[in-house]
Scaffold this active site. Sequence first.
Site, short mmCIF file in Angstrom:
data_model
loop_
_atom_site.label_atom_id
_atom_site.label_comp_id
_atom_site.label_asym_id
_atom_site.label_seq_id
_atom_site.Cartn_x
_atom_site.Cartn_y
_atom_site.Cartn_z
N SER A 565 0.84 -1.19 0.00
CA SER A 565 0.00 0.00 0.00
C SER A 565 0.89 1.25 0.00
O SER A 565 1.67 1.45 -0.93
CB SER A 565 -0.96 -0.04 1.19
N ASP A 651 -9.87 -3.44 -5.72
CA ASP A 651 -9.36 -2.59 -4.65
C ASP A 651 -9.89 -1.17 -4.85
O ASP A 651 -9.74 -0.58 -5.92
CB ASP A 651 -7.83 -2.59 -4.69
N HIS A 686 -8.45 -4.68 -1.31
CA HIS A 686 -7.18 -4.13 -0.83
C HIS A 686 -6.42 -5.13 0.04
O HIS A 686 -5.19 -5.16 0.03
CB HIS A 686 -7.45 -2.85 -0.04
#
Length: 715
Positions: A565, A651, A686
């Site tokens: 991320s 995501d 995600h």
Amino acid sequence: MARRVTAAESPVTPPVAKKVPAPREHHGDVFVDQYEWLRDKDDPEVTAYLEGQNAFVEEQTAHLASLRSDIFGEIKSRVQETDMSVPTRSGRFWYFTRTTEGLAYGVRSRSPIRSDDDWTPPEVTPGVDLPGEQVFFDANAEAEGHDFFSLGALSVSHDGDWLAYSVDVKGDERYTLRIKNLVTGELLPDTIENISAGATWSLDAKYVFYQTVDDAWRPDSVWRHEVGSAEPDVQVFHEPDERYWVGIGTTQSDEYLVIGVGSKITSEAYVLRADDPTGEFVSVAGRTDGVEYSVEHARIADQDWFVLVHNDRGAVDFAVDLVPVDDFGARRELIPHQPGRRLEDVDCFRDYLVLSYREAALPRLAIADLRSIDGLPTADDFVEVTFDQELRSAGLGANAEWETPKLRIGYGSYVDPSEILDLDVATGERTLLRRQPVLGGYDPSDYTAVREWATAADGTRIPVSLVFRRDLDLTTPSPMLLYGYGSYETCLDPGFSVARLSMLDRGMVMAFAHIRGGGEMGRLWYENGKTLTKKNTFTDFVDVARHLIDTGWTSPEHLVAEGGSAGGLLMGAVVNLAPELFNGVLAAVPFVDALNSILDPSLPLTVIEWDEWGDPLHDPEVYAYMKSYTPYENVGAKAYPSILAENSLHDTRVLFVEAAKWVARLQECTTSDNPILLKTEMSAGHGGVSGRYKQWEETAFELSWILEKAGALTE
């Protein structure tokens, strides 16, 4: 146009993405984006490109299949698959989770308490029901027929009769809320779709509060739903400012509902008595730019107070104040600000106040026993809970009951499996309720963890944690995985990992770089790694890598870096800065097209992110600064190491297109023969795949790649 490739073709080269010039102009600067067309996930050509990249990944990693199988087996063999959590008392029941071998998800159960003074959790045995045990939520049944499953809310009403739960079966964090009668088993027709994850009950169980989101998927409103009613739900709060997220919960005492509103640098809290759910929420301390605070409820010296943890009045590392619930203006200090001691939270119980804080890059707990204090406590009344292990984590566990006679706490370290303890505050006695089982004869004494300090270019000392087998030969450079994040004040705290053992037992060292942008060393550690100081995050990581190489821990041919991320942005920036230091880089759901994303306020998360990264849309200085480090724009003709980028098609936090564009440019520009891989999960969000077995398979895939790139398979 992009070549269409199927997995069966097993390509020896990745598909080449076509170039479609898309000029982007801001503040007089023009950037021509050749791969922006990959954004449209409904375009068959985009799907073909992603599937072709997946086929290339399969071809490049096929030789690791046996190792993947071995690692999956190792993880599985060390996990007690049929297991249960320690029951937590809430209201009239003990709540716990059972996991069963072969099932991907846990089953939530409860059993009645024996009496009001029953505070000893019952012993849960595999295959044996507790007296009166009731399964109130089976995630396996809910997940049946879906490739992906994520549980959002799982909230039982205060009387124990109702369950509100929400699920996401796509991975886009769009949840559907349902309500179930736990007495009759009836599933009510009440269905609320496309909402945020949470759900909070009123004290009388007549209403459920939940959050909805705006077009950018920002939770912006709180609604009140009357259970069983066909009347329209009532919006009780709306936040128009796009910089702020909205959430709702209750105090530990359950006496107040709390709406929290927060940006990255400013927050506000509104309260309402939980026994008056149709009343009006009121702000406790208003909203001041740059001031953050949280609110809890305590009863001290026969008076009700709100406890505020805040950074007002120059309290950079936060302080704690008391506010009478009936006189918000009569605010007084409880714990003063102390630089270097970052206060994070105060949990309030009938008999205790529990301070969570961090100091010297470690999380800590301190408790004030209100039973032994006359009047109001002071900072000196908080006594730290200590542990023998130097590099460890400690925090409050599940303490659902405000009147609990003991406090449940959690403990863990890099080498000690996590523990759940009951603490008798008055005597200091600790009762071990559960130690994470690690099958196969695991011995913590076979492993060790140490703290090193690297020196950054500007002289700042950066803490680095290293974990390895005690019998590892440290006279020669070792294969190493260096992990980093460095954003949002997030801390990489010590913790145990079963999967990590598959690396350590093959002679690898696991290193954690506690770089600026995280929060390990206090609020200024975070402040000096964000917005216009963000490059410190990247150069810190590079300096840590150089330190580990220069001091003989590892070498460039043995060093692999990993981040996900915002940590994926770190990976992208680092590999542009110093590709020669690494033999492999794993970037999970990487935020690598950061400037482009932060320039678009219509995308999820963008506006609220301006407080973290800066606002490049309106500020030319921020634009120029971000463009100088964002990974996608700075890919160049250089010898990149092997790179594995992983993303998820659905995501909503870091869109799949970021990794897709980044890899297309890397594959175009790299001057080395090291493969650049893009692995896209076509049915995930995600957090990646769902279900523990799929997650173990994914972990085994990653670890096998890491082990090979670190040279751990030939040593």
